[in-house]
Design an enzyme around this catalytic site. Sequence first.
Site, PDB file in Angstrom:
ATOM      1  N   LYS A  11      -7.026  -0.832  -6.925  1.00  0.00           N
ATOM      2  CA  LYS A  11      -8.040   0.920  -6.378  1.00  0.00           C
ATOM      3  C   LYS A  11      -7.967   1.613  -6.786  1.00  0.00           C
ATOM      4  O   LYS A  11      -7.681   2.076  -8.135  1.00  0.00           O
ATOM      5  CB  LYS A  11      -7.437   0.648  -5.171  1.00  0.00           C
ATOM      6  CG  LYS A  11      -7.569  -0.372  -4.136  1.00  0.00           C
ATOM      7  CD  LYS A  11      -9.209  -1.107  -3.625  1.00  0.00           C
ATOM      8  CE  LYS A  11      -9.695  -0.092  -2.236  1.00  0.00           C
ATOM      9  NZ  LYS A  11      -9.976  -0.385  -1.650  1.00  0.00           N
ATOM     10  N   CYS A  70      -4.970  11.764  -1.964  1.00  0.00           N
ATOM     11  CA  CYS A  70      -4.215  11.769  -1.361  1.00  0.00           C
ATOM     12  C   CYS A  70      -2.848  11.182  -1.942  1.00  0.00           C
ATOM     13  O   CYS A  70      -1.138  11.307  -1.412  1.00  0.00           O
ATOM     14  CB  CYS A  70      -4.430  11.332   0.054  1.00  0.00           C
ATOM     15  SG  CYS A  70      -5.386  10.358   0.006  1.00  0.00           S
ATOM     16  N   TYR A  71      -2.832   9.823  -2.631  1.00  0.00           N
ATOM     17  CA  TYR A  71      -1.523   9.611  -2.735  1.00  0.00           C
ATOM     18  C   TYR A  71      -0.734  10.081  -3.458  1.00  0.00           C
ATOM     19  O   TYR A  71       0.539  10.263  -4.040  1.00  0.00           O
ATOM     20  CB  TYR A  71      -2.115   8.306  -3.905  1.00  0.00           C
ATOM     21  CG  TYR A  71      -2.594   7.405  -2.751  1.00  0.00           C
ATOM     22  CD1 TYR A  71      -2.384   6.816  -1.410  1.00  0.00           C
ATOM     23  CD2 TYR A  71      -4.023   7.238  -2.767  1.00  0.00           C
ATOM     24  CE1 TYR A  71      -2.738   5.861  -0.746  1.00  0.00           C
ATOM     25  CE2 TYR A  71      -4.940   5.852  -2.107  1.00  0.00           C
ATOM     26  CZ  TYR A  71      -4.204   5.672  -0.902  1.00  0.00           C
ATOM     27  OH  TYR A  71      -5.391   4.753  -0.089  1.00  0.00           O
ATOM     28  N   ASP A 129     -10.978  18.565   2.299  1.00  0.00           N
ATOM     29  CA  ASP A 129     -10.672  18.156   3.855  1.00  0.00           C
ATOM     30  C   ASP A 129      -9.350  18.529   4.315  1.00  0.00           C
ATOM     31  O   ASP A 129      -8.983  18.940   2.791  1.00  0.00           O
ATOM     32  CB  ASP A 129     -11.318  16.446   4.660  1.00  0.00           C
ATOM     33  CG  ASP A 129     -10.260  15.929   3.984  1.00  0.00           C
ATOM     34  OD1 ASP A 129      -9.405  15.759   3.881  1.00  0.00           O
ATOM     35  OD2 ASP A 129     -10.712  15.148   3.483  1.00  0.00           O
ATOM     36  N   ASP A 180     -10.148  13.813  -2.351  1.00  0.00           N
ATOM     37  CA  ASP A 180      -8.799  12.998  -3.208  1.00  0.00           C
ATOM     38  C   ASP A 180      -9.586  12.881  -4.185  1.00  0.00           C
ATOM     39  O   ASP A 180      -9.305  12.146  -4.996  1.00  0.00           O
ATOM     40  CB  ASP A 180     -10.248  11.592  -2.044  1.00  0.00           C
ATOM     41  CG  ASP A 180     -10.518  10.712  -2.721  1.00  0.00           C
ATOM     42  OD1 ASP A 180     -10.579  10.141  -3.938  1.00  0.00           O
ATOM     43  OD2 ASP A 180     -11.116   9.055  -2.308  1.00  0.00           O
ATOM     44  N   ARG A 212      -3.374   1.688  -3.955  1.00  0.00           N
ATOM     45  CA  ARG A 212      -3.001  -0.265  -4.494  1.00  0.00           C
ATOM     46  C   ARG A 212      -3.723  -0.608  -5.257  1.00  0.00           C
ATOM     47  O   ARG A 212      -4.398  -0.425  -5.741  1.00  0.00           O
ATOM     48  CB  ARG A 212      -3.084  -1.482  -2.873  1.00  0.00           C
ATOM     49  CG  ARG A 212      -4.652  -0.971  -2.644  1.00  0.00           C
ATOM     50  CD  ARG A 212      -5.339  -1.738  -0.972  1.00  0.00           C
ATOM     51  NE  ARG A 212      -6.396  -0.676  -0.368  1.00  0.00           N
ATOM     52  CZ  ARG A 212      -6.918  -1.719   0.067  1.00  0.00           C
ATOM     53  NH1 ARG A 212      -6.701  -2.736   0.773  1.00  0.00           N
ATOM     54  NH2 ARG A 212      -7.682  -0.875   0.951  1.00  0.00           N
ATOM     55  N   ASP A 218      -6.788   8.432  -6.017  1.00  0.00           N
ATOM     56  CA  ASP A 218      -6.962   9.323  -5.070  1.00  0.00           C
ATOM     57  C   ASP A 218      -5.377  10.722  -4.373  1.00  0.00           C
ATOM     58  O   ASP A 218      -4.994  10.348  -4.935  1.00  0.00           O
ATOM     59  CB  ASP A 218      -6.918   8.478  -3.429  1.00  0.00           C
ATOM     60  CG  ASP A 218      -7.144   9.625  -2.628  1.00  0.00           C
ATOM     61  OD1 ASP A 218      -7.230  10.917  -2.715  1.00  0.00           O
ATOM     62  OD2 ASP A 218      -7.791   8.167  -0.639  1.00  0.00           O
ATOM     63  N   HIS A 239       0.956  -1.041  -0.324  1.00  0.00           N
ATOM     64  CA  HIS A 239       0.235  -0.220   0.350  1.00  0.00           C
ATOM     65  C   HIS A 239       0.818   0.857   0.206  1.00  0.00           C
ATOM     66  O   HIS A 239       2.078   1.198   0.608  1.00  0.00           O
ATOM     67  CB  HIS A 239      -0.882  -0.283   1.288  1.00  0.00           C
ATOM     68  CG  HIS A 239      -2.127   1.081   1.446  1.00  0.00           C
ATOM     69  ND1 HIS A 239      -1.541   1.757   0.967  1.00  0.00           N
ATOM     70  CD2 HIS A 239      -3.455   0.952   0.722  1.00  0.00           C
ATOM     71  CE1 HIS A 239      -2.702   3.143   1.308  1.00  0.00           C
ATOM     72  NE2 HIS A 239      -4.092   1.866   0.731  1.00  0.00           N
ATOM     73  N   HIS A 294      -6.813  15.929   3.320  1.00  0.00           N
ATOM     74  CA  HIS A 294      -6.525  16.013   1.132  1.00  0.00           C
ATOM     75  C   HIS A 294      -5.305  17.234   0.663  1.00  0.00           C
ATOM     76  O   HIS A 294      -4.568  17.191  -0.424  1.00  0.00           O
ATOM     77  CB  HIS A 294      -7.521  15.630   0.231  1.00  0.00           C
ATOM     78  CG  HIS A 294      -8.033  14.325   0.322  1.00  0.00           C
ATOM     79  ND1 HIS A 294      -8.641  13.771   1.416  1.00  0.00           N
ATOM     80  CD2 HIS A 294      -7.460  12.698  -0.153  1.00  0.00           C
ATOM     81  CE1 HIS A 294      -9.183  12.669   1.845  1.00  0.00           C
ATOM     82  NE2 HIS A 294      -8.168  11.529   0.041  1.00  0.00           N
TER      83      HIS A 294
END
Length: 429
Positions: free
Chosen positions: A278, A283-284, A358, A351, A275, A281, A232, A361
């Site tokens: 999935k 934040c990645y 938020d 995201d 991962r 997003d 992850h 993020h």
Amino acid sequence: MAGASPPPGTQHSGGRRRLRDDGVRTPTSAEQTKVEDIVQEVFDACKSNHHTPQFLLQREKHFHYLKRGLRQLTEAYECLDASRPWLCYWILHSLELLDEPIPQLVAADVCQFLSRCQSPQGGFGGGPGQHPHLAPTYAAVNALCIIGTEEAFGIIDRKKLLEYLHSLKQPDGSFLMHLGGEVDVRSAYCAASVASLTNILTPTLFAGTAEWIARCQNWEGGIGGVPGMEAHGGYTFCGVAALVILKKEHLLNLRSLLHWVTGRQMRFEGGFQGRCNKLVDGCYSFWQAGLLPLLHRALHARGNFTASQGMSVPSLAGDAALSMTRWMFDQPALQEYILLCCQCPAGGLLDKPGKSRDFYHTCYCLSGLAIAQHFGSGDLHHEVVLGGPENRLQATHPVYNITPEKVMRAVMHFLQQPLPGVEPVVAAE
Ligand code: FPP
Ligand code: ZN
């Protein structure tokens, strides 16, 4: 250096490719297709709208959202009552990336608040009077280093912090997240990060830690929370950054790690997933893209320099060479995803389209944008700023995720202080 803004999807070499499910529809492929449809709409709207600037970072909007968050939070943040130092860090770091100064009064209030979160046992809790925990400890130390004043540095009780870290250490080299709590690779990173910034990192404290982290790398090439778990991005970042701090990156299979992380950048969206199989997003953009500078450094240390081709690296396949101007991911495509799909028009980042903004993020989308804009450091620095110079963020340090100047300042400050528990050597007369 900043380029003009061609339409989305034309920036990067590989081109956009939508999911092909070979006629086999699964819940996973249906979810992925749904996200691609929404992202497609955003890209199409951008292409057809010639009146509004295409890739504009809404600085002012983000600034106001962040500034308000420092003073008052809506009830939506009630669930983060045990993560209040995180809110301080996410907001302060976002502000430093936007190059917005932190008013002195705000800095003093944050210092005062974080000092109330510090535990008599050492380390910081999620709020005043709460038990200490490594995650808020990491966030509090980062926030104090961003403030970077004598007052801020003086709050950290290094002797107690060192004792607290020792109390969490396990015989196999790993760390508990908190007393009586779980072990995973986040704790090794939080411990290594705060210990290295505050000059309390000792070989005894981290004996066996690097070897334990290396055991968390699995067959996929990425790192899981504990040995045997699915790879992850969040854990992979923590594991690699901790190994960089401990100067033990060579314990990893860097080639399979590179293969894994580059495969996590989405072919259509341009952002990263956490991962395999999935969804993208925002934040990645930091947890995954932030790995590339760390890997570049590790591979660079192994490589042989060839002036024309950059760096040839035995760990890379065939005749692959390390670029001296680019990270090994599609930097413009990530910037496109963040600027077009992750900005809330009212300020703050998110995201993916349809989700709410938020502070988490906002922090990690901006951090990822900074990584995608800045290659290298010092003399070897190359910028790729999509949308023009007004979108330029401050660079971030890929190990600590605060600006490199703030890392330097903290390290210089704490280097002047002896290791707690060790008597200063007094020279004989
Ligand atoms: C999965 O969420 C998320 C995790 C398993 C943990 C993520 C870890 C981090 C973000 C690192 C934290 C770092 C520190 C310094 C404490 P999910 O299943 O909701 O998301 P996914 O579908 O994207 O995998
Ligand atoms: Zn996220």
